[in-house]
Design an enzyme around this catalytic site. Structure first.
Site: not given
Ligand code: G3H
Ligand code: 13P
Ligand code: ZN
Length: 311
Positions: A86, A108, A138, A217, A219, A261
């Protein structure tokens, strides 16, 4: 090289989603419990699933543990699994994940100038295709923090529909992440749930047809899950997510991968806080982690039901 026969590239699950008019869930994991929860939910729903790790999650687990955990989960999977990077910020992390056996990566470079984004994405596609690995990129900018790719909220802008078609043609990517009003994290709207620009999405679809689109994003930040956290000592103020109605409209207009996430984080946290509040003498981590794992599995299933019922 980590070879796991249950891992498939994302390119193999998109036709499944497109032909049914649904989206595949892409869920972030950070530990054994979250992997177990996501795969148990996918098995229960009989749906392919994308397990995704950010570079900070990879740093936290280390490749060796990450791969061992995913291998163990794959052995129990009755559905296809994709292992996806990701928000890879450069060629180096994408290459590392491909070399370690990931079946899909995201480059990205969306914060760079358009031509630079095309060039960096192409470089990853050229490498990935030697191994049959899928590539997501993206175009446009989400508000908030995209892992190690920082974006100032004021600089957020929607994906340009005509540019999207040009970008796909000149990069050879498998899927395209678009910006239509979502942002990462638990505070998506300043004063309430943000409204997605389904009009922009419709324009994008006019230019790219059935090409798989990705919603980051995404959620829901369910109020009941936030309340559980707050009832047990958290202070998640002003938490808002994307409504199910907007997610369904997005899927009906070509979104085939939905990233989640924050919903898992909130469900996991709420279950731990509740368990500790209600069991003040417990010192056994397996007890609160079991509660957290079950809560994570339930929220993943809740999201998957929305993605499947969108058609
Ligand atoms: O898109 C972002 C995700 O929520 C990943 O977050 O870098 O804290 O694992 P993180
Ligand atoms: P959320 O923060 O909305 O869960 O998005 C997660 C995401 O886009 C991970 O790449
Ligand atoms: Zn993301």
């Amino acid at each position: 090289m980590f070879a796991c026969e249950k891992l498939v590239p994302a390119s193999e699950v998109f036709p499944f989603a497109t032909s049914r008019g649904i989206a595949v869930g892409a869920f972030n994991f950070s530990n054994m419990e979250t992997v177990q929860a996501i795969v148990a939910a996918a098995n229960g729903m009989d749906m392919p699933v994308i397990l995704q790790a950010s570079s900070s999650a990879i740093k936290y687990m280390g490749f060796a543990y990450l791969k061992a955990i995913v291998s163990a989960a794959a052995a129990e999977a009755t559905v296809p699994l994709v292992l996806h990077l990701d928000h890879g910020k450069d060629f180096a992390i994408c290459k590392e994940c491909i070399d370690e056996g990931f079946s899909s990566v995201m480059i990205d470079a969306s914060s760079l100038e358009y031509d630079e984004n095309v060039a960096k994405t192409r470089e990853v596609v050229e490498y990935a295709k030697r191994f049959g690995v899928s590539v997501e990129a993206e175009l446009g900018t989400l508000a908030g923090v995209e892992d190690e790719v920082k974006v100032a909220e004021g600089a957020a802008f929607y994906t340009d529909p005509a540019q999207a078609a040009d970008f796909i043609e000149h990069t050879g990517i498998t899927s395209l992440a678009i910006a239509i009003g979502t942002s990462h994290g638990a505070n998506k709207g300043r004063t309430g749930n943000p409204k997605l620009s389904i009009e922009t999405l419709k324009e994008i679809k006019k230019h790219v047809g059935d090409f798989p689109l990705v919603l980051h994003g995404a959620s829901s930040v369910y109020p009941d899950e936030v309340s559980t956290c707050n009832a047990h000592g958290a202070e998640l103020n002003g938490a808002f997510g994307i409504t199910d109605a907007d997610i369904i409209a997005a899927i009906q207009n070509g979104v085939r991968k939905v990233n989640v996430d924050t919903d898992i984080r909130i469900a996991f946290l709420g279950a731990i806080r509740k368990h500790l509040d209600e069991n003040k003498t417990n010192i056994d981590m397996r007890k609160y982690l079991t509660a957290a794992r079950t809560a994570a599995q339930n929220v993943v299933m809740r999201r998957m039901k929305t993605f499947v019922n969108a058609h």
